[in-house]
Design a protein around this motif. Structure first.
Motif, PDB file in Angstrom:
ATOM      1  N   ARG A  14       0.818  -1.212   0.000  1.00  0.00           N
ATOM      2  CA  ARG A  14       0.000   0.000   0.000  1.00  0.00           C
ATOM      3  C   ARG A  14       0.852   1.262   0.000  1.00  0.00           C
ATOM      4  N   GLY A  15       2.166   1.108   0.152  1.00  0.00           N
ATOM      5  CA  GLY A  15       3.036   2.283   0.218  1.00  0.00           C
ATOM      6  C   GLY A  15       3.126   2.861   1.616  1.00  0.00           C
ATOM      7  N   ASP A  16       2.561   2.152   2.602  1.00  0.00           N
ATOM      8  CA  ASP A  16       2.635   2.588   3.996  1.00  0.00           C
ATOM      9  C   ASP A  16       3.702   1.759   4.700  1.00  0.00           C
ATOM     10  N   LEU A  17       4.874   2.336   4.916  1.00  0.00           N
ATOM     11  CA  LEU A  17       5.996   1.601   5.484  1.00  0.00           C
ATOM     12  C   LEU A  17       6.078   1.737   6.995  1.00  0.00           C
ATOM     13  N   GLY A  18       5.027   2.278   7.602  1.00  0.00           N
ATOM     14  CA  GLY A  18       5.003   2.407   9.052  1.00  0.00           C
ATOM     15  C   GLY A  18       5.644   3.708   9.522  1.00  0.00           C
ATOM     16  N   ARG A  19       5.774   3.818  10.856  1.00  0.00           N
ATOM     17  CA  ARG A  19       6.343   5.022  11.451  1.00  0.00           C
ATOM     18  C   ARG A  19       7.482   4.663  12.388  1.00  0.00           C
ATOM     19  N   SER A  20       8.433   5.554  12.451  1.00  0.00           N
ATOM     20  CA  SER A  20       9.553   5.345  13.368  1.00  0.00           C
ATOM     21  C   SER A  20       9.028   5.344  14.799  1.00  0.00           C
ATOM     22  N   SER A  21       9.424   4.340  15.572  1.00  0.00           N
ATOM     23  CA  SER A  21       8.972   4.288  16.960  1.00  0.00           C
ATOM     24  C   SER A  21       9.721   5.293  17.830  1.00  0.00           C
ATOM     25  N   VAL A  22      10.766   5.922  17.286  1.00  0.00           N
ATOM     26  CA  VAL A  22      11.543   6.906  18.051  1.00  0.00           C
ATOM     27  C   VAL A  22      11.075   8.327  17.754  1.00  0.00           C
ATOM     28  N   SER A  23      11.058   8.687  16.461  1.00  0.00           N
ATOM     29  CA  SER A  23      10.696  10.061  16.094  1.00  0.00           C
ATOM     30  C   SER A  23       9.221  10.204  15.729  1.00  0.00           C
ATOM     31  N   GLY A  24       8.549   9.099  15.406  1.00  0.00           N
ATOM     32  CA  GLY A  24       7.156   9.169  14.972  1.00  0.00           C
ATOM     33  C   GLY A  24       7.006   9.559  13.512  1.00  0.00           C
ATOM     34  N   GLN A  25       8.125   9.810  12.827  1.00  0.00           N
ATOM     35  CA  GLN A  25       8.071  10.224  11.417  1.00  0.00           C
ATOM     36  C   GLN A  25       7.748   9.031  10.527  1.00  0.00           C
ATOM     37  N   SER A  26       7.075   9.298   9.419  1.00  0.00           N
ATOM     38  CA  SER A  26       6.770   8.241   8.459  1.00  0.00           C
ATOM     39  C   SER A  26       8.062   7.668   7.871  1.00  0.00           C
ATOM     40  N   VAL A  27       8.157   6.329   7.845  1.00  0.00           N
ATOM     41  CA  VAL A  27       9.357   5.704   7.274  1.00  0.00           C
ATOM     42  C   VAL A  27       9.440   5.994   5.777  1.00  0.00           C
ATOM     43  N   THR A  28       8.303   6.112   5.128  1.00  0.00           N
ATOM     44  CA  THR A  28       8.296   6.457   3.697  1.00  0.00           C
ATOM     45  C   THR A  28       8.969   7.808   3.470  1.00  0.00           C
ATOM     46  N   GLU A  29       8.636   8.785   4.308  1.00  0.00           N
ATOM     47  CA  GLU A  29       9.254  10.111   4.177  1.00  0.00           C
ATOM     48  C   GLU A  29      10.751  10.044   4.490  1.00  0.00           C
ATOM     49  N   MET A  30      11.098   9.255   5.498  1.00  0.00           N
ATOM     50  CA  MET A  30      12.520   9.133   5.848  1.00  0.00           C
ATOM     51  C   MET A  30      13.311   8.517   4.701  1.00  0.00           C
ATOM     52  N   LEU A  31      12.735   7.468   4.073  1.00  0.00           N
ATOM     53  CA  LEU A  31      13.419   6.861   2.927  1.00  0.00           C
ATOM     54  C   LEU A  31      13.526   7.840   1.764  1.00  0.00           C
ATOM     55  N   GLY A  32      12.470   8.614   1.568  1.00  0.00           N
ATOM     56  CA  GLY A  32      12.503   9.603   0.483  1.00  0.00           C
ATOM     57  C   GLY A  32      13.611  10.623   0.675  1.00  0.00           C
ATOM     58  N   ASP A  33      13.900  10.961   1.937  1.00  0.00           N
ATOM     59  CA  ASP A  33      14.969  11.927   2.220  1.00  0.00           C
ATOM     60  C   ASP A  33      16.358  11.291   2.112  1.00  0.00           C
ATOM     61  N   ARG A  34      16.470  10.023   2.554  1.00  0.00           N
ATOM     62  CA  ARG A  34      17.797   9.406   2.668  1.00  0.00           C
ATOM     63  C   ARG A  34      18.220   8.623   1.415  1.00  0.00           C
TER      64      ARG A  34
END
Length: 343
Positions: free
Chosen positions: A100-120
């Motif tokens: 679905r494109g929902d990779l969950g959320r970081s349990s530390v920062s609460g940020q979307s993992v999808t957004e984190m991957l998009g940045d990194r």
């Protein structure tokens, strides 16, 4: 007569077509078959990644709630993260989220993992692509020059240098590059990353040292392999003798005939090294403080951020699988015998 021939030509493919067989050109059929073979492999990788991270020591709910949190607070965090559900249910939910494109959320920062991957991910992709380009740009001409006169001065010097570079781990080479070019000579930034949006030259200056740390050992390996294969082709292949008998110049025989055949072996080695190169970015990004996926995964592992680590490992593995798929297809494009012989 013409009508008979036409009818025969129209009915012949249907007579040879097997039930359920994919129609289209051989290359299209090969592509579809390889894609279908990659799906169970990716599923097996997803199960392995999920199971291994489930067995990691520590409690992510306790880590997020804090060491001083009460049991009630830890249980509340566990329910919020879904950690109170059975592992199979969590795995299926995680896998469904990927589709679905929902990779969950970081349990530390609460940020979307999808957004984190998009940045990194762009940082890591730039390092990997440039490292491959630089390693091949070094290895191919050096191997050709060395194979032109086996046993000559240049050939022997190439073998000594490549053996030395293969003996040096890339993290040691990275620290030497930082010491010499970043600290002593101050020619290039020792650490940090400048995005491409801030200018091409500053971006290239910031990635030069990490790219060299990744590319030089690869270039040494490719040089040795390609040089050996070229020498073997030039000494033993019949088509080389034929070309020489026709009066083709030695340099053209090496470039136009021997290198073409040796490129298949080089392509295989490149495909096998993709996983190693992607994995090598984890250490190199840490040394050069590059905000890529490798650093993201290390940060996630240190803070027991399961969602981040799971997705990073899965993406690294998926990239290696898909890259090998591309290499297989390149084989078929370069050699028609493969796409017609793979039925």
């Amino acid at each position: 007569m013409t009508e008979t021939v036409t009818r025969s030509t129209e009915t012949r493919p249907a007579a040879h077509r097997r039930p359920g067989r994919v129609s289209g050109s051989p290359l299209v059929r090969l592509t579809l078959r390889r894609l279908l073979m990659a799906i169970p492999l990716l599923l097996a990788i997803s199960v392995l990644v999920f199971a291994l991270l489930e067995m990691m020591p520590g409690d992510p709910a306790r880590n997020q709630a804090g060491m001083d949190a009460s049991e009630e607070e830890v249980e509340a965090v566990r329910r919020r993260l879904g950690l109170d559900r059975p592992p199979v249910e969590r795995y299926l939910g995680w896998l469904g989220g990927i589709f679905r494109g929902d990779l969950g959320r970081s349990s530390v920062s609460g940020q979307s993992v999808t957004e984190m991957l998009g940045d990194r991910a762009p940082v890591t992709m730039e390092l990997v692509l440039l490292a491959f380009a630089v390693s091949l740009a070094i290895a191919i001409p050096v191997a050709l020059l060395a194979a032109r006169r086996p046993g000559g001065v240049f050939d022997r010097a190439t073998m000594v240098v490549s053996m030395t570079m293969l003996a040096v781990p890339n993290y040691v080479l990275a620290m030497l590059l930082v010491l010499v070019f970043g600290i002593m000579l101050r020619l290039l930034p020792a650490i940090g990353f400048v995005p491409l949006s801030e200018g091409l030259l500053p971006n290239l200056r910031s990635v030069t040292l990490p790219v060299l740390a990744l590319a030089v050992p690869l270039a040494a390996f490719y040089t040795r392999f390609l040089r050996g294969d070229l020498v073997e082709q030039m000494n033993a292949a019949d088509y080389v003798d034929t070309a020489r008998a026709k009066g083709v110049r030695p340099w053209l025989v090496l470039w136009l005939h021997a290198f073409r055949n040796s490129s298949f072996g080089l392509l295989t080695i490149v495909g096998l090294n993709i996983g190693t190169l992607v994995g090598g970015t984890v250490i190199i990004e840490q040394i050069f403080a590059m905000p890529g996926m490798g650093m993201m995964m290390l940060e996630g592992a240190m803070s027991r951020d399961v969602a981040v680590v799971q997705m990073c490992v899965f993406v690294f593995a998926a990239v290696a699988v898909l890259a090998n798929l591309v290499v297989d297809l390149l084989y078929a494009v370069l050699d028609p015998r493969i796409r017609y012989g793979s039925h």
